[in-house]
Write a protein that holds these residues in place. Structure first.
Motif, PDB file in Angstrom:
ATOM      1  N   ILE A 172       0.826  -1.210   0.000  1.00 24.03           N
ATOM      2  CA  ILE A 172       0.000   0.000   0.000  1.00 24.03           C
ATOM      3  C   ILE A 172       0.860   1.260   0.000  1.00 24.03           C
ATOM      4  O   ILE A 172       0.629   2.181  -0.802  1.00 24.03           O
ATOM      5  N   PRO A 173       1.890   1.368   0.871  1.00 24.10           N
ATOM      6  CA  PRO A 173       2.749   2.554   0.804  1.00 24.10           C
ATOM      7  C   PRO A 173       3.445   2.732  -0.546  1.00 24.10           C
ATOM      8  O   PRO A 173       3.559   3.855  -1.044  1.00 24.10           O
ATOM      9  N   ILE A 174       3.895   1.626  -1.129  1.00 25.19           N
ATOM     10  CA  ILE A 174       4.576   1.726  -2.427  1.00 25.19           C
ATOM     11  C   ILE A 174       3.613   2.187  -3.518  1.00 25.19           C
ATOM     12  O   ILE A 174       3.959   3.032  -4.357  1.00 25.19           O
ATOM     13  N   ILE A 178       4.053   5.695  -5.584  1.00 21.46           N
ATOM     14  CA  ILE A 178       4.104   5.808  -7.047  1.00 21.46           C
ATOM     15  C   ILE A 178       3.085   6.832  -7.547  1.00 21.46           C
ATOM     16  O   ILE A 178       3.373   7.645  -8.424  1.00 21.46           O
ATOM     17  N   LEU A 179       1.887   6.795  -6.956  1.00 25.14           N
ATOM     18  CA  LEU A 179       0.832   7.709  -7.389  1.00 25.14           C
ATOM     19  C   LEU A 179       1.137   9.161  -7.025  1.00 25.14           C
ATOM     20  O   LEU A 179       0.837  10.082  -7.793  1.00 25.14           O
ATOM     21  N   SER A 180       1.711   9.369  -5.836  1.00 23.80           N
ATOM     22  CA  SER A 180       1.853  10.734  -5.318  1.00 23.80           C
ATOM     23  C   SER A 180       3.237  11.340  -5.526  1.00 23.80           C
ATOM     24  O   SER A 180       3.441  12.518  -5.216  1.00 23.80           O
ATOM     25  N   ALA A 181       4.178  10.586  -6.045  1.00 23.65           N
ATOM     26  CA  ALA A 181       5.568  11.057  -6.141  1.00 23.65           C
ATOM     27  C   ALA A 181       5.692  12.358  -6.929  1.00 23.65           C
ATOM     28  O   ALA A 181       6.483  13.233  -6.581  1.00 23.65           O
ATOM     29  N   ASP A 182       4.907  12.491  -7.990  1.00 24.33           N
ATOM     30  CA  ASP A 182       5.033  13.693  -8.821  1.00 24.33           C
ATOM     31  C   ASP A 182       3.819  14.608  -8.717  1.00 24.33           C
ATOM     32  O   ASP A 182       3.611  15.464  -9.577  1.00 24.33           O
ATOM     33  N   ILE A 183       3.036  14.448  -7.649  1.00 24.83           N
ATOM     34  CA  ILE A 183       1.830  15.263  -7.521  1.00 24.83           C
ATOM     35  C   ILE A 183       2.184  16.746  -7.414  1.00 24.83           C
ATOM     36  O   ILE A 183       1.459  17.617  -7.894  1.00 24.83           O
ATOM     37  N   VAL A 184       3.344  17.050  -6.792  1.00 29.15           N
ATOM     38  CA  VAL A 184       3.828  18.433  -6.728  1.00 29.15           C
ATOM     39  C   VAL A 184       5.088  18.588  -7.560  1.00 29.15           C
ATOM     40  O   VAL A 184       5.188  19.481  -8.402  1.00 29.15           O
ATOM     41  N   SER A 185       6.070  17.702  -7.354  1.00 30.43           N
ATOM     42  CA  SER A 185       7.347  17.827  -8.065  1.00 30.43           C
ATOM     43  C   SER A 185       7.176  17.687  -9.569  1.00 30.43           C
ATOM     44  O   SER A 185       7.972  18.231 -10.344  1.00 30.43           O
ATOM     45  N   GLY A 186       6.139  16.962 -10.004  1.00 34.47           N
ATOM     46  CA  GLY A 186       5.900  16.791 -11.436  1.00 34.47           C
ATOM     47  C   GLY A 186       5.515  18.073 -12.137  1.00 34.47           C
ATOM     48  O   GLY A 186       5.573  18.167 -13.364  1.00 34.47           O
ATOM     49  N   GLU A 187       5.111  19.085 -11.373  1.00 29.87           N
ATOM     50  CA  GLU A 187       4.722  20.357 -11.976  1.00 29.87           C
ATOM     51  C   GLU A 187       5.930  21.178 -12.412  1.00 29.87           C
ATOM     52  O   GLU A 187       5.793  22.154 -13.145  1.00 29.87           O
ATOM     53  N   TYR A 188       7.127  20.789 -11.958  1.00 31.64           N
ATOM     54  CA  TYR A 188       8.322  21.543 -12.321  1.00 31.64           C
ATOM     55  C   TYR A 188       8.883  21.110 -13.671  1.00 31.64           C
ATOM     56  O   TYR A 188       9.562  21.883 -14.346  1.00 31.64           O
ATOM     57  N   THR A 189       8.632  19.860 -14.058  1.00 26.77           N
ATOM     58  CA  THR A 189       9.096  19.353 -15.355  1.00 26.77           C
ATOM     59  C   THR A 189       7.989  18.528 -15.998  1.00 26.77           C
ATOM     60  O   THR A 189       7.769  17.388 -15.582  1.00 26.77           O
TER      61      THR A 189
END
Length: 395
Positions: A172-174, A178-189
């Motif tokens: 569940i954590p993994i 995976i789902l949330s890793a780029d929820i904010v950081s993905g907005e930069y690239t």
């Protein structure tokens, strides 16, 4: 606000990894369901008796073909042990299928009461409450006219419990990482964060919308797939009686004597255990899991907020999950177990207090777990909000 949340849902659900993650999680649950059903076929009394009979035949043939008297004696002892196991299985099977199962339980209760009266409370095995738990468990069957399940028979509840244990601390954590890793950081690239911040919405609302989107998506994916797995297995093999008993609430105290180095030195407190129906326990499992998912989402959105790289955020999130699981399994760190978020992925062990026996920490109760997960989530999200509010957006 609702438009921001809707926009985050759309962005999240249109990512390829979202669909891939759902498929992977569904496959994990499906493979476990298949494996569990196969294992259950070999754990029924009839299957075990058949296996033991085959072993007995092999030993008998080996005995007949040898002339070594010592070896014959050893083989004879082994055969005798197998006969004893077969008799126990047949007795157990007969007692659960017998029409006089109530009388059998009453006899067992009387025997347990005698053992309880002579118990010394030196260790958990011979504590009065250990016998008391069995007494109230058997008495519940009689009072509610519920026939006990045969050992090894399929239980939809046991399947769901095993599924939660498999998924809780690691998968569940993994999945959430995976789902949330780029929820904010993905907005930069690509650089969409600067455009997002030009809208008439505060940074707080932007972060909340992202958090709500990932939290709701995680809850829906995980809960729906678990429920579907449970329903399919229940439809195929049958559901349990919803009033079937589950023992919970056991409290522990330190024993005057620690019998071994590996012993936790705890004994159950007399009269602390009680019984709830299976349907109530299942609801509690799902509700507690919601808090666990909340904690995971809060932690991983913190990583995503602090780091600009989606790859680094995902890597750190997965590594954090693995490292915490490793640390929580080290006996020397047992006292720190209540403060590892992954500890609360083992939901049933928290709810039935069995985790206290394995860790030796008496305050890991469901109430403590709820408070810890809420406080942990609040701290992680507060740090995320502070960092996101203060961060310079230079793109």
């Amino acid at each position: 606000m609702h438009k921001l949340i809707k926009n985050e849902f759309i962005k999240l659900h249109y990512r390829k990894k979202f669909v891939i993650t759902i498929i992977i999680f569904a496959l994990i649950c499906g493979l476990f369901s298949f494996a569990y059903s196969k294992v259950q076929k070999y754990s029924t009394p009839d299957a075990q008796i058949s296996i033991l009979n085959k072993s007995k035949t092999q030993l008998q043939n080996e005995k007949d073909s040898t002339s070594d008297s010592t070896k014959k004696e050893q083989l004879e002892q082994s055969i005798s042990g197998i006969d004893s196991q077969i008799d126990q299985l047949k007795t157990s099977k007969a007692s659960t299928s017998s029409k006089n199962w109530k009388a059998s339980l009453k006899n067992q209760i009387d025997s347990l009461k005698d053992q309880k009266n002579s118990a010394t409370d030196i260790s958990s095995d011979n504590a009065k409450e250990t016998y008391n738990k069995q007494i109230i468990f058997y008495q519940y069957f009689i009072d509610h006219n519920i026939k006990p399940q045969a050992n090894g028979s399929f239980s939809a509840f046991n399947f769901l419990d095993s599924l939660f244990k498999l998924l809780g601390s690691l998968f569940i954590p993994i999945i959430i990482a995976i789902l949330s890793a780029d929820i904010v950081s993905g907005e930069y690239t690509p650089p969409t964060m600067k455009m997002l911040l030009t809208r008439p919405a505060s940074r707080s609302k932007i972060l909340i919308s992202k958090f709500v989107a990932i939290l709701a998506s995680s809850i829906i994916i995980i809960t729906v797939i678990e429920l579907v797995s449970y329903l399919i297995m229940g439809i195929i093999y049958g559901f349990d009686n919803p009033m079937y008993p589950v023992l919970v609430g056991t409290k522990y105290t330190s024993s005057a004597i620690k019998l071994s180095q590996d012993s936790t030195g705890l004994i159950p407190v007399l009269g602390s255990s009680y019984i709830i129906a299976t349907w109530k326990f299942i609801i509690q499992m799902f509700l507690f899991q919601l808090l666990y998912i909340l904690a995971c989402c809060s932690l991983f959105i913190l990583f995503s907020t602090i780091l600009r790289s989606s790859t680094l955020s995902m890597t750190l999130s997965i590594l954090a999950t693995i490292v915490v699981n490793i640390l929580s399994s080290i006996s020397y760190l047992a006292k720190a177990t209540p403060f590892f978020f992954s500890t609360y992925g083992s939901i049933s062990s928290i709810l039935d207090s069995s985790i206290i026996q394995s860790t030796g920490v008496t305050y890991i109760t469901p109430l403590f777990g709820c408070i810890f997960l809420i406080v942990f989530s609040a701290i992680c999200y507060s740090i995320s909000a502070y960092v996101f509010h203060k961060k310079d957006i230079n793109i």
